[in-house]
Each structure stands twice: as C-alpha cells, then as structure tokens.
Design an enzyme around this catalytic site. Sequence first.
Site, PDB file in Angstrom:
ATOM      1  N   HIS A  10       0.725  -1.351  -0.143  1.00  0.00           N
ATOM      2  CA  HIS A  10       0.086   0.053   0.141  1.00  0.00           C
ATOM      3  C   HIS A  10       1.002   1.207  -0.056  1.00  0.00           C
ATOM      4  O   HIS A  10       2.001   1.230   0.325  1.00  0.00           O
ATOM      5  CB  HIS A  10      -0.906  -0.051   1.149  1.00  0.00           C
ATOM      6  CG  HIS A  10      -2.076  -1.047   0.964  1.00  0.00           C
ATOM      7  ND1 HIS A  10      -2.493  -1.672   2.208  1.00  0.00           N
ATOM      8  CD2 HIS A  10      -2.632  -1.569  -0.008  1.00  0.00           C
ATOM      9  CE1 HIS A  10      -3.486  -2.580   1.762  1.00  0.00           C
ATOM     10  NE2 HIS A  10      -3.359  -2.484   0.522  1.00  0.00           N
ATOM     11  N   THR A  38       2.312   0.105  -9.406  1.00  0.00           N
ATOM     12  CA  THR A  38       2.897   1.458  -8.791  1.00  0.00           C
ATOM     13  C   THR A  38       4.082   0.419  -7.805  1.00  0.00           C
ATOM     14  O   THR A  38       5.092   1.051  -7.699  1.00  0.00           O
ATOM     15  CB  THR A  38       1.955   2.020  -7.689  1.00  0.00           C
ATOM     16  OG1 THR A  38       0.868   2.495  -8.557  1.00  0.00           O
ATOM     17  CG2 THR A  38       2.746   3.343  -7.234  1.00  0.00           C
ATOM     18  N   GLY A  57      -3.370  -2.123  -7.649  1.00  0.00           N
ATOM     19  CA  GLY A  57      -4.270  -3.030  -6.884  1.00  0.00           C
ATOM     20  C   GLY A  57      -5.809  -2.636  -6.907  1.00  0.00           C
ATOM     21  O   GLY A  57      -6.699  -3.414  -6.947  1.00  0.00           O
ATOM     22  N   ASP A  82      -1.233  -1.415   4.874  1.00  0.00           N
ATOM     23  CA  ASP A  82      -1.189  -0.335   5.828  1.00  0.00           C
ATOM     24  C   ASP A  82      -2.397  -0.321   6.868  1.00  0.00           C
ATOM     25  O   ASP A  82      -3.624  -0.066   6.328  1.00  0.00           O
ATOM     26  CB  ASP A  82      -1.311   0.833   5.243  1.00  0.00           C
ATOM     27  CG  ASP A  82      -0.901   2.170   6.026  1.00  0.00           C
ATOM     28  OD1 ASP A  82      -1.144   2.123   7.243  1.00  0.00           O
ATOM     29  OD2 ASP A  82      -0.788   3.419   5.183  1.00  0.00           O
ATOM     30  N   HIS A  89     -10.596  -1.080  -1.780  1.00  0.00           N
ATOM     31  CA  HIS A  89     -10.303  -2.314  -2.604  1.00  0.00           C
ATOM     32  C   HIS A  89     -10.471  -3.399  -1.424  1.00  0.00           C
ATOM     33  O   HIS A  89      -9.663  -4.595  -1.590  1.00  0.00           O
ATOM     34  CB  HIS A  89      -9.692  -2.513  -3.505  1.00  0.00           C
ATOM     35  CG  HIS A  89      -8.261  -2.128  -3.185  1.00  0.00           C
ATOM     36  ND1 HIS A  89      -7.781  -0.768  -2.716  1.00  0.00           N
ATOM     37  CD2 HIS A  89      -6.899  -3.016  -3.299  1.00  0.00           C
ATOM     38  CE1 HIS A  89      -6.425  -0.967  -2.674  1.00  0.00           C
ATOM     39  NE2 HIS A  89      -5.935  -2.052  -2.543  1.00  0.00           N
TER      40      HIS A  89
END
Length: 124
Positions: A10, A38, A57, A82, A89
């Site tokens: 995350h 990412t 994600g 996190d 999501h």
Amino acid sequence: MPKRIAIIAHDGKKGELVEWARRERERLARHQLVATATTGRTLQEALGLEVACVRSGPQGGDAQIAAMVVEGRIDAVIFLVDPLYAHPHEPDIRTVMRLCNVHNVPLATNLATASMVLRGLEEE
C-alpha cells in the site's frame, strides 16, 4: 531454484518496502518478481530489479495476483498492508490473503515476516 514472488505494498508502506528491498536486493534478484503496477515500478526505479507488473491494486492487480495464487504460479506473497488506512478495495485484499491460506502459499504482511519467507524460499 528461483521462485516466483508476488509483491504488493500500500502507498503508506512503499517507502519501507524500498528500504527493505535494498537490504534484500541480492536475494530478491535471484527470484522472479511480480508486483502490482505502482509497487513494481517503484522497485524497478529504486533498485533496478526486473519486475513483471500487473494492474494497480484498486484496478484489479490484487485480483490478478490472487488468480495467479490459485493457478499455482506464485510461490510466496509479500503484501505490506497499511493497517492504519481504510482501503476501498478491501475485498480484493482479503481475497489475496484467503487464497494464500487456502492454497498454502506463504504470505508476509510485514517486513519481519517478509525476510523470513525470503530466507525460507532459499532453503527449498
């Protein structure tokens, strides 16, 4: 023998991931890495590692990795979640975790466990 490791992090954990990956770069480089978009680009840019990227994600990348787990194409998942931030999501996140448990695929959700999983893969 190289293993296929999926890496997801995350946004709030990407900095920690890069620091950890710098320390573990030599080990990571021995394996085939797949990551959400990412996260994969972050690792490629910061460390020059070769990473196959799926979608981000929220755009289905977690689901793509979950499918790879089901198909037996992933040997371990490093998923730095996190816990202090709500994720839109969340169902996809839970799916990855559930399918790792269903298919007996090692899953690390923090860096201490990620290091142990990485070392354990080398012993196989």
